[in-house]
Write an enzyme that holds these catalytic residues in place. Structure first.
Site, PDB file in Angstrom:
ATOM      1  N   ASP A   1       0.808  -1.220   0.000  1.00 29.72           N
ATOM      2  CA  ASP A   1       0.000   0.000   0.000  1.00 29.72           C
ATOM      3  C   ASP A   1       0.844   1.274   0.000  1.00 29.72           C
ATOM      4  OD1 ASP A   1      -2.069  -1.784   0.272  1.00 29.72           O
ATOM      5  OD2 ASP A   1      -3.005  -0.764   1.973  1.00 29.72           O
ATOM      6  N   HIS A  11       3.428  -2.354   3.315  1.00 26.35           N
ATOM      7  CA  HIS A  11       3.536  -1.009   2.748  1.00 26.35           C
ATOM      8  C   HIS A  11       4.914  -0.822   2.128  1.00 26.35           C
ATOM      9  CE1 HIS A  11       0.427  -0.840   5.872  1.00 26.35           C
ATOM     10  NE2 HIS A  11      -0.127   0.093   5.133  1.00 26.35           N
TER      11      HIS A  11
END
Length: 301
Positions: A118, A272
């Site tokens: 992400d 992430h």
């Protein structure tokens, strides 16, 4: 005497004509503008059709993006948003389970495990992650933030060229996106898709992940109306949270240990790439370990 009477008659006739005009003008209908509508502007044009965001919620600069995009520390949406009706003929839900918030998907179609990253693309970490994935022959899903896509279209092109799945992660990562005005939500999701397609015009964008995982039925429906399924996760190592780790080595070790402990067949793993170099280091260890035990896939497109 005759001339005097003629002048009186002409004056009387003029007065009658004057009052007749005033009376006719007073019968004309008056147009009253609706509150908040500028004269001559249609009142029925939805805000979502505008090329610019609603003025009350225009995208802000990079500084407004939360540094810790976690479902656990993000404000949970409240209230009862109006549920949008899904368009007829929408694409069928891909095989998977919808056990996340608002029935967002938490698992893949079977035993395969999906890696999802992400908040990128990140100019340093994303290329490093792509190399690890490429060297190991692994595909993943990249949930990208719109303004970063706009700023680094070259990385979007590389992600797509390497065969990874693209996912809309909103324009500027507002964790309360679901509570925003419907016109802004529609603009946000569409504008992010437009930025991705500006970089890779033919790329499918079949997935949406709400910032912080803060899904509501209405937000899921709005994503669905744009052809996107909403994805959550079932493994979250909180790789963005460094507060409980003594140093970088301890953080990397914790991320590796938590993923290894939590993963199972069919998992969707949340991680992430943006601003998280330790996550990239962790995946140098994790990917070979995961490959020995699971089939790693990008979500199907």
């Amino acid at each position: 005497m005759l001339g005097y009477r003629r002048r009186i008659a002409l004056a009387a006739a003029a007065i009658m004509v004057f009052f007749g005009i005033v009376a006719c003008d007073g019968d004309k209908p008056r147009v009253t503008a609706q509150p908040g509508v500028t004269a001559g502007t249609p009142a029925s044009v939805p805000a979502s059709q505008s090329t610019a965001p609603p003025a009350s919620a225009s995208p802000s600069a990079d500084a407004s993006v939360p540094a810790s995009p976690s479902a656990s520390n993000s404000p949970a949406p409240s209230g009862s948003p109006t549920t949008s009706k899904l368009p007829e003929g929408s694409a069928a839900r891909p095989a998977g389970t919808g056990q996340g918030p608002a029935e967002s998907l938490t698992r893949t179609s079977g035993t395969e495990v999906a890696l999802t990253f992400d908040d990128g693309p990140d100019p340093v970490n994303t290329p490093a992650l792509l190399k690890i994935l490429r060297d190991n022959g692994v595909k993943a899903t990249f949930c990208m933030v719109g303004f970063r896509v706009r700023d680094r279209p070259d990385l979007v092109r590389q992600i797509y060229a390497d065969g990874h799945t693209l996912c809309n992660h909103s324009w500027q990562h507002l964790t309360d996106l679901a509570k925003r005005d419907p016109g802004y939500i529609d603009w946000d999701l569409q504008h992010t898709n437009d930025a991705i397609h500006a970089a890779v015009p033919d790329a499918p964008i079949k997935y949406f992940r709400a910032p912080g995982g803060n899904f509501t039925p209405d937000l899921v429906a709005r994503a669905k109306a744009l052809g996107m399924e909403s994805i959550y996760w079932d493994v979250d190592p909180r790789d963005w949270d460094h507060t409980k780790d003594k140093n970088h080595s301890a953080h990397i070790a914790r991320v590796v240990a938590q993923i290894e402990a939590q993963v199972r067949q069919g998992s969707i793993i949340l991680s992430h790439d943006n601003g998280q170099p330790d996550t990239i280091v962790a995946y140098r260890t994790l990917i070979p370990w995961l490959k020995e035990r699971y089939v790693l896939v990008g979500l199907p497109t």
